[in-house]
Enzyme design. Structure first.
Site, PDB file in Angstrom:
ATOM      1  N   HIS A 195       1.956   4.772  -2.628  1.00 23.11           N
ATOM      2  CA  HIS A 195       2.179   6.183  -2.666  1.00 23.11           C
ATOM      3  C   HIS A 195       3.427   6.539  -3.177  1.00 23.11           C
ATOM      4  CE1 HIS A 195      -1.679   7.339  -0.597  1.00 23.11           C
ATOM      5  NE2 HIS A 195      -1.220   6.497   0.501  1.00 23.11           N
ATOM      6  N   HIS A 217       0.773  -1.329  -0.061  1.00 23.52           N
ATOM      7  CA  HIS A 217       0.038   0.158   0.035  1.00 23.52           C
ATOM      8  C   HIS A 217       0.737   1.171  -0.042  1.00 23.52           C
ATOM      9  CE1 HIS A 217      -3.535   2.556   1.292  1.00 23.52           C
ATOM     10  NE2 HIS A 217      -2.606   3.305   1.770  1.00 23.52           N
ATOM     11  N   GLU A 218       1.916   1.403   0.897  1.00 23.58           N
ATOM     12  CA  GLU A 218       2.506   2.660   1.011  1.00 23.58           C
ATOM     13  C   GLU A 218       3.409   2.881  -0.113  1.00 23.58           C
ATOM     14  OE1 GLU A 218       1.972   4.846   3.044  1.00 23.58           O
ATOM     15  OE2 GLU A 218       0.229   3.761   4.224  1.00 23.58           O
ATOM     16  N   HIS A 231       3.815   6.879  -6.680  1.00 22.83           N
ATOM     17  CA  HIS A 231       3.013   8.078  -7.098  1.00 22.83           C
ATOM     18  C   HIS A 231       4.071   9.155  -7.334  1.00 22.83           C
ATOM     19  CE1 HIS A 231      -1.231  10.509  -7.322  1.00 22.83           C
ATOM     20  NE2 HIS A 231      -0.325  10.243  -8.231  1.00 22.83           N
TER      21      HIS A 231
END
Length: 723
Positions: A517, A513-514, A520
């Site tokens: 980020h 999940h992290e 991104h």
């Protein structure tokens, strides 16, 4: 500190006539007026370690030279320099242009950015009393700087001049987007206000900033102080020897040798509740979590929250909005609180039915086990885990040996990024870090060129905020010539010395999940720093991270990293199948705790200013009691009094974003399924059309361009097992 190069119009030069002109005898010739000097305002120079970019690769912070005492002077100097830069832009006598206004603003504040990015990282992940004091001292000054920018009439006049002429300026698409976002931000921050109203807004902003900082500090301290201490090993029945050793060490580290300490995670439910067989210990741990910020004394947050909610409502009213939710959502993908609530309320019927079924199953198991009680919040995870074993014949202890943290990172998280986006990673030991737990990797693009640095800080510490997050030390920007330096922080329980670095399935999922980020930020390809990377709306920023979770259980990825830490053997196929079947287990609870927190957030921020200050517990009970869900048994993921996202972070009226972006995530993954799954071609499409775009386009348009359709909720309900 870089000085702004501000270009002004030069004075017109006098042109001589080609013909001969005879002077008038009695009148001496008039001397030519001197040409005005070019507009060159003086900008203060900074001093200290943050005055200039770091000389390390990628301009990454040099933690070997940074001291706690550096931050306050650096932030205060950075504020003064930024104020001078803004005044220089605002007072430029030249006609506003995109270059001398928008680009100049993008280039301003560099020293402050360097200092504050590092400071913010440390106060979140490795704080101490000194840094907390600096935070308290500088928070109102930073709020005042924001006001000095957004309430500067001359600066807004320049931005408005450009905005009013935007269709005739020949701007590129990213310039149009930057201009619109900047103009809207000025309006939302009170640029249209006059006189006393502007002064009132400044006062509100200063107090709100102070309260938000105080909330974060109180919660960090309160969470630390509310850790459960038990006296005997017997009270920890159900935990592994390694977990008990960790608890003993945690107690000894706090001067309580011979006892056992269970630190609290940031959420209501605590991971150890799934394994503690002593019901009294479970209840004590749950209540320590539930009441962490409501124990009276210095770290009780309720009075602060009551004031903060009221001040936010007053700010919204001053700016022309009916409530804070309407104010803060005006730039989100959902656009309005009504759209967000409609989306969430649409999930309630299927969710309520699932919770009822799950509670009945757990109560039946309790009865079969000889219990004479119905499930309570401190029982749910324990019996759900037993039910999981009964239905799927596996537990977390069977899975954990296959999740050694470095292997998960390098052969799972990084491998998926390679297969989808062509990235490769090399660990490096030559760069200083802010804590020994931190590791650093260089990220290389598909052609072998250096793209970014990635820092990873996985283990829980008493001086680290709860939860997990990503942020930047350096933003990607073609204008500034900078490549991204990003970091991920988690709070996985650190095994005792000498124990293998094993993590849970959930912690492994959090890593994926992290890193979504992080991708991104790493894959950003934008000219302007303020619209690069993860600088997006709250209800879009979680989309790449949630989407990246899907690849953890992709067969090719899972087989590459889920290997026994001792033998290297892959996880047996029957265990893999059980994990996959169990993924939909207990979804009424999992979605319920998140959704009730999101609705609680919306209801707090739907209060008009006329409602006045609320009693925190009474308001919470009323808000949760009206949902038609089993909130007494399935409490919200965060109680009002320790809801850091909305009171100390940037998610006020925005926690719904996790569910909204989950919808985007499952819809996008469905697109991958329909188009061949994990391929470089599909990954490149997602990279080019979503991950590289930052905030350069309207989010709905960006999504439609990628998927060829608007997102729908059906894939989310299917993935959750609710349809």
């Amino acid at each position: 500190m870089h000085k702004l190069a501000l270009v002004s119009l030069s004075a017109l030069a006098m042109a001589g006539c080609s013909g001969k002109v005879e002077p008038v005898a009695s009148v001496p010739p008039v001397a030519a007026a001197p040409e005005p000097a070019p507009y060159a305002p003086v900008i203060p120079e900074g001093t200290g370690v943050f005055a200039q970019p770091s000389t390390l690769p990628f301009q990454t912070p040099d933690f070997s030279k940074i001291k706690d005492s550096d931050f306050q002077p650096a932030i205060e100097q950075g504020i003064a320099i930024n104020q001078a830069e803004i005044e220089a832009i605002a007072n430029n006598p030249a006609e506003p242009t995109f270059e001398n206004t928008m680009v100049a603003m993008e280039k301003s504040g560099q020293m402050l950015t360097r200092a504050y990015y590092v400071f913010s990282a440390l106060t979140s992940a490795n704080t101490n009393d000194t840094l907390d004091k600096v935070d308290s001292a500088t928070a109102p000054k930073l709020a005042a700087l924001r006001d000095a920018i957004y309430l500067n009439d001359k600066l807004f006049a320049r931005v408005k001049s450009l905005y009013d002429r935007r269709d005739s300026l020949g701007l590129a698409a990213d310039e149009q987007r930057l201009l619109k976002l900047t103009y809207d931000r000025f309006v939302q921050n009170g640029a249209m206000l006059q006189g006393a109203d502007k002064e009132k807004l400044k006062s509100l902003n200063g107090r709100i900033s102070t309260l938000q900082t105080e909330f974060g500090q109180k919660l960090t301290a309160g969470t630390r102080d509310a850790a459960l201490v038990v006296n005997t090993k017997a009270e920890l029945a159900g935990l592994s020897e390694a977990e008990i050793a960790t608890a003993a060490k945690a107690a000894a580290d706090r001067g309580m040798k011979g006892k056992f300490l269970l630190p609290l995670q940031n959420t209501t439910q605590q991971p150890l509740l799934a394994r503690l067989s002593n019901r009294a210990t479970r209840k004590a741990l749950y209540e320590a979590s539930w009441n962490r910020s409501e124990r009276g004394g210095a770290n009780d947050t309720r009075a602060l929250i009551s004031e903060l909610a009221q001040l936010r409502a007053e700010k919204a009213q001053l700016l022309g909005f009916p409530d804070f939710a309407s104010f803060t959502m005006s730039d989100q993908m959902a656009k309005t609180p009504g759209n967000a609530l409609k989306f969430m309320e649409g999930l309630v019927p299927a969710l309520a039915a699932a919770q009822k079924r799950e509670a009945e199953e757990i109560d039946a198991l309790i009865k079969r086990s000889g219990g004479k009680f119905s499930v309570e919040p401190w029982d749910w995870d324990y019996y759900a885990e037993r039910l999981r074993k009964e239905k799927y014949a596996f537990d977390e202890s069977q899975v954990k040996p296959y999740f050694e943290i470095t292997n998960v990172l390098e052969n799972g998280v990084f491998f998926a990024a390679n297969q989808l986006y062509g990235l490769t990673f090399r660990k490096r030991d030559d760069l200083p870090v802010y804590h020994p737990d931190v590791t650093v990797y260089t990220v290389y693009d598909k052609d072998g060129s250096e793209m970014a640095l990635f820092y990873f800080d996985p283990w829980k510490r008493d001086n680290k905020q709860g939860g997990a997050w990503m942020s930047n030390f350096v933003d990607q920007s073609h204008l500034m010539g900078t490549k991204p330096v990003v970091f991920n922080v988690q709070n996985s329980p650190k095994p005792a010395p000498g124990q293998p670095l094993l993590i849970s399935f959930t912690d492994a999922e959090t890593m994926f999940h992290e890193f979504g980020h992080a991708l991104h930020g790493i894959l950003s390809n934008q000219r302007y720093p303020s619209i690069s990377g993860a600088s997006t709306a709250r209800d879009f920023v979680e989309f790449p991270s949630q989407f990246n979770e899907n690849w953890m259980t992709d067969p090719r990825v899972f087989a590459n990293f889920a290997k026994h830490y001792q033998t290297g053997a892959p996880m047996p196929k029957d265990l893999v199948a059980k994990v996959e079947r169990a993924a939909r287990f207990n979804q009424g609870y999992a979605l319920g705790e998140a959704l009730t927190a999101a609705i609680l957030d919306q209801k707090w921020h739907a209060l008009p200013a006329s409602a006045g200050r609320q009693d925190v517990n009474a308001f919470e009970n009323q808000a949760l009691g009206s949902l038609g869900l089993l909130t007494a048994k399935v409490p919200p993921r965060y109680r009002t009094s320790y809801f850091r996202h909305i009171w100390g972070g940037g998610y006020a009226a925005g926690y719904y974003a996790y569910q909204w972006t989950e919808m985007l995530n499952h819809d996008a993954f469905q697109w991958f399924v329909e188009n061949g799954g994990m391929t470089r071609e599909n990954g490149q499409r997602f990279r080019d059309m979503v991950l590289s775009q930052g905030n350069s386009k309207d989010y709905a348009e960006m999504y439609r361009a990628f998927a060829g359709r608007d997102p729908g909720v059906e894939p989310m309900l299917k993935a959750r097992g609710l349809k």
